[in-house]
Design an enzyme around this catalytic site. Sequence first.
Site, PDB file in Angstrom:
ATOM      1  N   ILE A  30       0.830  -1.213   0.000  1.00 54.59           N
ATOM      2  CA  ILE A  30       0.000   0.000   0.000  1.00 54.59           C
ATOM      3  C   ILE A  30       0.865   1.265   0.000  1.00 54.59           C
ATOM      4  O   ILE A  30       0.420   2.331  -0.440  1.00 54.59           O
ATOM      5  CB  ILE A  30      -0.954  -0.029   1.224  1.00 54.59           C
ATOM      6  CG1 ILE A  30      -2.184   0.817   0.975  1.00 54.59           C
ATOM      7  CG2 ILE A  30      -0.240   0.361   2.507  1.00 54.59           C
ATOM      8  CD1 ILE A  30      -3.293   0.580   1.997  1.00 54.59           C
ATOM      9  N   HIS A  99       6.087 -12.075   6.366  1.00 51.48           N
ATOM     10  CA  HIS A  99       5.950 -11.654   4.973  1.00 51.48           C
ATOM     11  C   HIS A  99       7.310 -11.368   4.357  1.00 51.48           C
ATOM     12  O   HIS A  99       8.250 -10.974   5.044  1.00 51.48           O
ATOM     13  CB  HIS A  99       5.055 -10.421   4.849  1.00 51.48           C
ATOM     14  CG  HIS A  99       5.453  -9.272   5.728  1.00 51.48           C
ATOM     15  ND1 HIS A  99       5.146  -9.223   7.075  1.00 51.48           N
ATOM     16  CD2 HIS A  99       6.145  -8.137   5.466  1.00 51.48           C
ATOM     17  CE1 HIS A  99       5.618  -8.100   7.596  1.00 51.48           C
ATOM     18  NE2 HIS A  99       6.245  -7.434   6.634  1.00 51.48           N
TER      19      HIS A  99
HETATM   20  P1  5GP Z   1       7.000  -4.554   7.677  1.00 51.54           P
HETATM   21  O1  5GP Z   1       7.525  -3.228   8.115  1.00 51.54           O
HETATM   22  O2  5GP Z   1       6.116  -5.189   8.725  1.00 51.54           O
HETATM   23  O3  5GP Z   1       8.067  -5.483   7.178  1.00 51.54           O
HETATM   24  O4  5GP Z   1       6.131  -4.273   6.401  1.00 51.54           O
HETATM   25  C1  5GP Z   1       4.753  -4.180   6.404  1.00 51.54           C
HETATM   26  C2  5GP Z   1       4.357  -3.674   5.029  1.00 51.54           C
HETATM   27  O5  5GP Z   1       2.964  -3.848   4.864  1.00 51.54           O
HETATM   28  C3  5GP Z   1       4.653  -2.178   4.828  1.00 51.54           C
HETATM   29  O6  5GP Z   1       5.483  -2.017   3.696  1.00 51.54           O
HETATM   30  C4  5GP Z   1       3.265  -1.562   4.639  1.00 51.54           C
HETATM   31  O7  5GP Z   1       3.255  -0.517   3.686  1.00 51.54           O
HETATM   32  C5  5GP Z   1       2.431  -2.750   4.180  1.00 51.54           C
HETATM   33  N1  5GP Z   1       1.036  -2.671   4.550  1.00 51.54           N
HETATM   34  C6  5GP Z   1       0.547  -2.396   5.794  1.00 51.54           C
HETATM   35  N2  5GP Z   1      -0.795  -2.433   5.777  1.00 51.54           N
HETATM   36  C7  5GP Z   1      -1.163  -2.747   4.505  1.00 51.54           C
HETATM   37  C8  5GP Z   1      -2.425  -2.931   3.873  1.00 51.54           C
HETATM   38  O8  5GP Z   1      -3.506  -2.814   4.474  1.00 51.54           O
HETATM   39  N3  5GP Z   1      -2.404  -3.242   2.552  1.00 51.54           N
HETATM   40  C9  5GP Z   1      -1.247  -3.386   1.853  1.00 51.54           C
HETATM   41  N4  5GP Z   1      -1.350  -3.688   0.556  1.00 51.54           N
HETATM   42  N5  5GP Z   1      -0.029  -3.231   2.428  1.00 51.54           N
HETATM   43  C10 5GP Z   1       0.005  -2.908   3.735  1.00 51.54           C
END
Ligand code: 5GP
Length: 113
Positions: A30, A99
């Site tokens: 997103i 992820h």
């Molecule tokens: P982290 O920092 O946990 O490795 O990455 C989480 C990722 O998930 C971030 O890049 C953030 O932009 C993405 N993200 C968080 N919420 C959503 C969502 O509701 N939809 C999508 N498509 N991506 C999300």
Amino acid sequence: MDCIFCKIVAGEIPSDTVYQDEEIIAFRDINPQAPVHIVIIPRKHIPSLDQLKESDSALVGRLVTLANRLAKEEGIADKGYRVVINCGKEGGQLVPHLHLHLVGGRRLSDQVG
Ligand code: 5GP
Ligand code: ZN
């Protein structure tokens, strides 16, 4: 469960899905950090890389193999790309559902972190 990626798996939150099967979903981030930024997740809730079990090894192999395939489909395989798993607070993990980030389409930093 109050997990945003579980809600995406359940279809409660919409996502721009680029791949899905019985074990895995991949969707566009997103808040993309590069022209191509895809998040690849298992449907199963695994909180982080730190919580991985031996029995998850085949699933992780499939997640990484999907990153390879999507990089080709997105046209970034030849020039290069990065696959990242953030783990825990200092690792920059914001969403507590395992992820992979597939990032590419521009010259990325030489720094790993
Ligand atoms: P982290 O920092 O946990 O490795 O990455 C989480 C990722 O998930 C971030 O890049 C953030 O932009 C993405 N993200 C968080 N919420 C959503 C969502 O509701 N939809 C999508 N498509 N991506 C999300
Ligand atoms: Zn979850």
